[in-house]
Scaffold this active site. Structure first.
Site, PDB file in Angstrom:
ATOM      1  CG  ASP A 123      -5.494 -10.942   4.414  1.00  0.00           C
ATOM      2  OD1 ASP A 123      -5.448 -11.097   5.622  1.00  0.00           O
ATOM      3  OD2 ASP A 123      -4.977  -9.983   3.819  1.00  0.00           O
ATOM      4  CD1 TRP A 167      -0.498 -17.304   8.354  1.00  0.00           C
ATOM      5  CD2 TRP A 167      -0.715 -17.139  10.576  1.00  0.00           C
ATOM      6  NE1 TRP A 167      -0.947 -16.033   8.637  1.00  0.00           N
ATOM      7  CE2 TRP A 167      -1.079 -15.907   9.992  1.00  0.00           C
ATOM      8  CE3 TRP A 167      -0.783 -17.274  11.969  1.00  0.00           C
ATOM      9  CZ2 TRP A 167      -1.497 -14.815  10.756  1.00  0.00           C
ATOM     10  CZ3 TRP A 167      -1.191 -16.173  12.724  1.00  0.00           C
ATOM     11  CH2 TRP A 167      -1.542 -14.968  12.124  1.00  0.00           C
ATOM     12  CG  MET A 168      -5.840 -19.026   5.877  1.00  0.00           C
ATOM     13  SD  MET A 168      -7.187 -20.134   5.379  1.00  0.00           S
ATOM     14  CE  MET A 168      -8.345 -19.867   6.734  1.00  0.00           C
ATOM     15  CD  GLU A 177      -3.459  -4.372   6.432  1.00  0.00           C
ATOM     16  OE1 GLU A 177      -2.222  -4.460   6.420  1.00  0.00           O
ATOM     17  OE2 GLU A 177      -4.171  -5.062   7.182  1.00  0.00           O
TER      18      GLU A 177
HETATM   19  C1  FRU Z   1      -4.149  -7.930   5.768  1.00  0.00           C
HETATM   20  C2  FRU Z   1      -2.694  -8.004   5.296  1.00  0.00           C
HETATM   21  C3  FRU Z   1      -2.584  -7.468   3.874  1.00  0.00           C
HETATM   22  C4  FRU Z   1      -1.346  -8.159   3.374  1.00  0.00           C
HETATM   23  C5  FRU Z   1      -1.433  -9.513   4.038  1.00  0.00           C
HETATM   24  C6  FRU Z   1      -0.114 -10.115   4.404  1.00  0.00           C
HETATM   25  O1  FRU Z   1      -4.452  -8.810   6.798  1.00  0.00           O
HETATM   26  O2  FRU Z   1      -1.865  -7.280   6.198  1.00  0.00           O
HETATM   27  O3  FRU Z   1      -2.528  -6.059   3.787  1.00  0.00           O
HETATM   28  O4  FRU Z   1      -1.319  -8.242   1.981  1.00  0.00           O
HETATM   29  O5  FRU Z   1      -2.216  -9.335   5.215  1.00  0.00           O
HETATM   30  O6  FRU Z   1      -0.255 -11.424   4.879  1.00  0.00           O
END
Ligand code: FRU
Length: 489
Positions: free
Chosen positions: A24, A21-22, A195
């Site tokens: 951000d 899984w990947m 985010e």
């Molecule tokens: C955005 C997010 C961020 C958080 C990360 C967790 O996609 O929800 O806010 O740091 O992904 O994987």
């Protein structure tokens, strides 16, 4: 699942992890000849969890090499999104990472790690977390550089209070001590979290004397009636005085019109001051249901950002990376076709296509992409409304998730000529319209073989088409001389 899923052929000129899984992009930084991409990664499986920072590098933004996990999760703490800055210290070049410590007790705070070997090994700061409000959704620190009117340099950190739809600004002169400056927001629709903020200074129309600041925000619907369109990015243009961001308008402008462009942030320290952004090509409403093969999650093409005045006001322009332009320039000019009637073309599925047409002479234009899967993508332009629509549909699309079949719409000027750059790399479809005035990124499921492109125009006007299947080229060597030296603070 460890086999390759036929719906998810691996992209050739985008980054995907070998497996697992990947989400951000994190810690984007250019340092001495290398573009570093870190990313939200589960080293142990194809689902979100055990969040850590994976790591990959590139010399050209086209070919990526995956490295061992840079910042692994640990007992009681996951490593959420954040950023990296390059600076110079007494011990030589230094990379400093800021990330969110997401503790098992539900609280989130900002932490720090240093690397003195160019980003391959990291030491976490013993005083972590370095910024803590004792809240549960304080995350995604992005550190940028700011020079005040006297030329004095400072670091600014942006981080969100996600549930409050606020960006908080902190300032530092030494990367250690952070002082609270101000908060921006909330504004726009509620029922979303904010985010992954970023703040980018850009000249308007290339004029270095007219700098505007662009606040990038990713928003994700939450709650019981969450908008099925899911995650998306927006931006606001305004001013930043080192303390406070003031937006020209309280309206968020949609940054990308597709469904799959989220958590985009820019590289620190890119050569020639360029602002280059990458995003995760998925959407929280169905990311967990996308077939894994055995990778799940891909990055977008890196986009070069600028501001262009359109209709009297500045607009964010997003252009593809230079290697895309180079590939198109390398195409045989004789390959440019002029179509006046329905025609079929075959694409490898790792392809670029440049299209130009005048809706006054073509009328409605439709391009259908179809591979060996039970689905298709229809790109349709209506001269009467100026709408360019991208629809993904079919049984394979429906099977993924109820929110996956979709139509994304880009509003263009009625009856104006259209220039469209289409990049298709396995399941990643990105459109750059009118030299980056609008973009649309979508995951598509066209299968594992060649893709047929079918054009149909309402009237006999011509459509100019340049097709270039992206060739595998040698990975350019890393320059032996260090690149631009990092700014000393
Ligand atoms: C955005 C997010 C961020 C958080 C990360 C967790 O996609 O929800 O806010 O740091 O992904 O994987």
């Amino acid at each position: 699942m460890n086999q390759t899923d036929p719906l998810m052929r691996r992209p050739a000129f985008h980054f995907t992890p070998q497996r697992n899984w990947m989400n951000d992009p994190n810690g984007l930084v250019y340092d001495r000849g290398l573009w570093h991409l870190y990313y939200q990664y589960n080293p142990e499986g194809p689902d979100w969890g055990n969040m850590s920072w994976g790591h990959a590098t590139s010399t050209d933004l086209q070919h990526w090499t995956e490295h061992p996990v840079a910042l692994p999760h640990r007992e009681g703490e996951q490593i959420f999104s954040g950023s990296i800055v390059a600076s110079a210290s007494d011990v030589g070049p230094l990379l400093t990472a800021y990330y969110t410590s997401a503790y098992d007790d539900g609280h989130q705070a900002q932490s720090r790690a240093n690397s003195t070997d160019g980003g391959f090994t990291w030491e976490t700061d013993p005083s972590n977390p370095i910024l803590d409000r004792n809240t549960s959704a304080f995350r995604d620190p992005k550190v940028i550089r700011y020079a005040d009117a006297g030329g004095e340099l400072r670091w600014i950190m942006l981080a969100v209070e996600a549930d409050d739809r606020q960006v908080l600004f902190y300032s530092s002169t030494d990367l250690h001590t952070w002082e609270y400056q101000s908060a921006f927001g909330p504004l726009g629709v509620d029922g979303v979290v904010w985010e992954c903020p970023d703040l980018v200074a850009l000249p308007v129309d290339g004029d270095p004397d007219t700098i505007r600041w662009v606040l990038l925000i990713s928003t994700n619907p939450v709650g019981e009636d969450a908008d099925p369109e899911g995650s998306s990015m927006s931006y606001l243009i305004g001013d930043f005085d080192g303390t406070t961001f003031t937006a020209d308008s309280s309206e968020l402008t949609r940054l990308d019109h597709g469904r799959d462009f989220y958590a985009g942030v820019t590289f620190d320290n890119a050569p020639a001051g360029e602002k280059v952004m990458m995003a995760w090509m998925s959407n929280w409403s169905y990311a967990r249901e996308i077939p894994s093969a055995p990778w799940r999650g891909a990055m977008s093409l890196p986009r070069r950002l600028s501001l262009r005045t359109i209709g009297g006001s500045p607009r964010l322009i997003q252009q593809p990376p230079k290697f895309i332009q180079e590939q198109l320039l390398a195409a045989d000019p004789a390959a440019r076709m002029s179509l006046a009637q329905p025609i079929h073309m075959t694409l490898s599925g790792h392809s670029l296509m440049e299209l130009q047409w005048d809706p006054n002479t073509t009328g409605q234009l439709r391009l259908t992409l179809q591979g060996d899967a039970e689905s298709e993508v229809v790109i349709e332009h209506s001269p009467a409304t100026g709408a360019l629509r991208v629809t993904r549909q079919g049984a394979a699309v429906q099977a993924v998730h109820a929110a996956f079949p979709s139509t994304s719409t880009v509003a263009l000027d009625v009856l104006a000529p259209v220039r469209l750059l289409l990049s298709l790399d396995g399941p990643l479809l990105e459109l750059f319209i009118n030299d980056g005035e609008a973009t649309a990124a979508n995951l598509v499921l066209l299968g594992s073989g060649p893709v047929t492109a079918r054009f149909a125009a309402e009237l006999p006007g011509h459509v100019s088409v340049l097709l270039q299947d992206v060739r595998e080229s040698e990975t350019p060597a890393r320059p032996s001389l260090p690149g631009r030296s990092p700014v000393r603070l």
